[in-house]
Design a protein around this motif. Structure first.
Motif, PDB file in Angstrom:
ATOM      1  N   ILE A 129      94.292  65.533   1.939  1.00 22.00           N
ATOM      2  CA  ILE A 129      93.770  66.234   0.725  1.00 22.00           C
ATOM      3  C   ILE A 129      92.525  67.036   1.013  1.00 22.00           C
ATOM      4  N   ASP A 130      93.306  68.579   0.134  1.00 17.56           N
ATOM      5  CA  ASP A 130      92.135  69.577   0.360  1.00 17.56           C
ATOM      6  C   ASP A 130      92.178  69.826  -1.533  1.00 17.56           C
ATOM      7  N   ILE A 131      90.674  70.080  -1.524  1.00 16.76           N
ATOM      8  CA  ILE A 131      89.862  69.786  -2.826  1.00 16.76           C
ATOM      9  C   ILE A 131      89.405  71.450  -2.919  1.00 16.76           C
ATOM     10  N   LEU A 132      89.975  71.703  -3.914  1.00 17.06           N
ATOM     11  CA  LEU A 132      89.094  73.865  -3.613  1.00 17.06           C
ATOM     12  C   LEU A 132      88.444  73.425  -5.427  1.00 17.06           C
ATOM     13  N   ASN A 183      86.252  68.485   6.415  1.00 21.82           N
ATOM     14  CA  ASN A 183      85.673  69.625   6.202  1.00 21.82           C
ATOM     15  C   ASN A 183      85.390  70.386   5.313  1.00 21.82           C
ATOM     16  N   ILE A 184      84.967  71.378   5.965  1.00 23.49           N
ATOM     17  CA  ILE A 184      83.796  72.221   4.498  1.00 23.49           C
ATOM     18  C   ILE A 184      83.992  73.150   4.659  1.00 23.49           C
ATOM     19  N   ARG A 185      84.586  74.488   3.742  1.00 29.80           N
ATOM     20  CA  ARG A 185      84.186  75.899   3.869  1.00 29.80           C
ATOM     21  C   ARG A 185      83.888  76.487   3.088  1.00 29.80           C
ATOM     22  N   SER A 244      88.673  69.202   2.630  1.00 34.97           N
ATOM     23  CA  SER A 244      89.885  68.742   3.256  1.00 34.97           C
ATOM     24  C   SER A 244      89.061  67.478   4.068  1.00 34.97           C
ATOM     25  N   THR A 245      90.166  66.282   4.528  1.00 38.84           N
ATOM     26  CA  THR A 245      90.209  65.630   4.619  1.00 38.84           C
ATOM     27  C   THR A 245      91.238  64.689   4.561  1.00 38.84           C
TER      28      THR A 245
END
Length: 581
Positions: free
Chosen positions: A437-440, A474-476, A385-386
């Protein structure tokens, strides 16, 4: 002391010639409650030996944390085979291929960018030594030389298809001997010049792998190993399936003809597979030659027993051929395992992913996207996410080397899918106030064979808007190993707009095997009573997931689906037979 030895062109055990009639059964692809059933069926088919790989990544899922319980209890599996009067061939080589995640290598090896795999690299060998120090002492009491059923051990697996480092192969051989592995050691390779040249080592018995043309394959082996028993260590009597490809089948008469050809030559044979089983959880592998091709959850393999353990036409055709060479007792199979259709189940609750992130993970801030192995993660999903500043017009979001499949969201709205095999960019307009932006990213299985074995997951190079790399992420990590913290609520339609967990419960009075149909669902993961059953995808070929009865319980059962794209009617169906499309 009982030891399998070689005299001329024969195996000898206790001074008597022994023709190995073997079948591959992977304990890690079968629930332990069914090990006995599958072994008894192998014996009933006329075989005297079972063979299994031992996957490193199953037994050391995290560096220094070893696991030998439940489905990973190799010692109990081998002891059971011995109690049933079967010989055992073990393949504890660090690499197994087997259409298994990363060919059995643990994903945490990829955290070291400098480590070289499957060669005489000191960093790699130090990790391997630590694993062998734990594994091989467990195997020693199971060896025939110590009163157990294990007659032979594999040094490396199809190494000639990968490399030519004889110092590495000898290191493995000497390491096994130094740790008390005093049974017959062997290699197995394809019956081609470069494969045998790369995979064979002095003082180790060589075998070959093939699916047809037995005489030609054994003739090639004889060029390199002029004497000794002929053995096909992998007789490919079926094949595995990739997503988005048709289901593989092979006629039983072809299998019977090739087996007859081998037995006429007096050869020993190991069926790969006798029974395939299931790639539970995230443990399927993938192939990568022209393009990335992930392997499905089912490892049915179109072989002698189907995925649920039922004898197929090949079982009876093979037994009929064996009967020409070996006197067999009347066919006696263990009690029949029933399959049941529990009918439809309405999923009643949901938990949208983006509302559950704190229950599943903790964010880690990084300047650039990093692959999951760098964060100590092996399997599952990872979320990047950024925030992008605006305004920006006519731009394209580019995921540079995504592995393997990404869902992109802009301010919480689905913007598109980027796939490893179709890495096109996504048009992106950024308003003046900026854009979240969120990238799964979904790990769909690491490569298990060939030169592209090194296969880190997630975003491996970076994310660009146009030619500009985006920073401050941010990485999960989302391995989905524990779903107990999820907060479910009645459905309100919002779950259809983003990846979501769906939950339903059902009652079972009689425990039977069953198959889960997911018509109308798109793509995701299935959890039954907390067990990760495997991946589903509407693109097939498989339309069902096998659910063994031991994973159910009498009374209430919980089913959770992690669906990536949403579903119009959240209903699943339990049926009594599989569907391969």
């Amino acid at each position: 002391m009982r030891k399998l030895s070689i005299s001329g062109d024969h195996f000898l055990l206790d001074g008597q010639p022994l023709q190995l009639l073997s079948g591959a059964l992977h304990y890690f692809r079968i629930v332990p409650e069914y090990w006995r059933d599958r072994l008894l069926k192998l014996k009933a088919c006329g075989m005297n030996t079972i063979e299994t790989y031992i996957p490193w990544n199953l037994h050391e899922p995290e560096e220094g944390r070893f696991y030998f319980e439940g489905i990973a209890n190799i010692e109990a599996f081998v002891q059971l085979a011995g109690e049933l009067g079967l010989h055992v061939i073990l393949r504890p080589s660090p690499f197994i291929c087997a259409e298994w995640e990363f060919g059995g290598l643990p994903a945490w090896l990829l955290a070291d960018d400098n480590m070289q795999l499957r060669c005489e690299d000191k960093a790699y060998l130090s990790k391997l030594d630590a694993y062998f120090d734990e594994l091989l002492p467990r195997l020693q009491p199971l060896l025939s030389t110590h009163g157990g059923p294990v007659l032979a051990l594999q040094v490396e697996n199809e190494y000639g298809s990968f490399g030519s480092d004889k110092a590495y192969l000898n290191y493995l051989k000497e390491g096994m001997i130094a740790r008390g592995m005093d049974v017959l050691l062997f290699t197995s390779d394809g019956a081609e010049d470069h494969m045998l040249q790369g995979g064979m080592i002095d003082g180790v018995f060589a075998t070959v792998n093939f699916g047809s043309r037995a005489k030609e394959s054994f003739a090639k082996l004889r060029e390199y190993q002029p004497t000794g028993p002929l053995m096909c260590m992998e007789f490919w009597n079926g094949w595995f399936d990739h997503w988005m490809k048709p289901h593989h089948t092979r006629p039983e008469f072809e299998v019977a003809e090739t087996l007859d050809e081998m037995l006429t030559l007096g050869a020993s044979v190991n069926f790969y597979m006798f029974h395939g089983g299931t790639n539970f959880g995230f443990m399927n592998g993938a192939n990568l030659f022209d393009k990335y091709e992930p392997i499905v959850t089912s490892y049915d393999y179109d072989t002698l027993l189907d995925e649920s353990g039922k004898p197929t036409a090949k079982f009876y055709a093979v037994r009929k051929i064996i009967e020409k060479y070996v006197e067999l007792p009347p066919l006696e199979l263990p009690p029949f395992i029933k399959s049941g259709a529990y009918g439809k189940l309405q999923m009643t609750e949901s938990a949208p992913l983006f509302t559950q992130l704190d229950a599943l993970s903790h964010p880690v801030r990084k300047a650039c996207p990093e692959p999951m192995e760098k964060l100590g993660q092996s399997y599952g999903f990872i979320l990047y996410s950024t925030k992008i500043t605006g305004p920006r017009i006519g731009m394209e979001l580019v995921l540079q080397e995504v592995r393997d499949r990404a869902l992109v969201f802009a301010n919480g709205t689905f913007a598109g899918t980027v796939e490893r095999w179709d890495p096109r960019g996504i048009p992106m307009e950024v308003p003046a106030e900026g854009l979240q932006i969120d990238i799964l990213v979904e790990n769909m299985g690491r490569v298990n064979y060939g030169p592209q074995l090194r296969d880190p997951k997630g975003i491996t190079c970076g994310v660009r808007l146009g030619y500009q790399f985006l920073h401050d992420w941010n990485i999960r990590s989302l391995p989905l190993t524990d779903l107990n913290g999820l907060s479910f609520a009645p459905m309100d339609g919002e779950e259809r707009l983003q990846p979501s967990f769906y939950r339903g419960s059902f009652q079972v009075s009689e425990l039977t095997d069953t198959f889960l149909r997911l018509d109308g669902w798109s793509k995701g993961q299935v959890f039954i009573n907390g067990f990760n059953l495997g991946r589903y995808w509407e693109k097939g070929p498989t339309k069902t997931l096998y659910l063994p009865a031991p994973l159910l319980r009498q009374g209430e059962n919980e089913l959770i689906l992690f669906e990536l794209h949403g579903v119009m009617e959240p209903v699943v169906t339990f049926v009594d037979k599989p569907d391969f499309g």
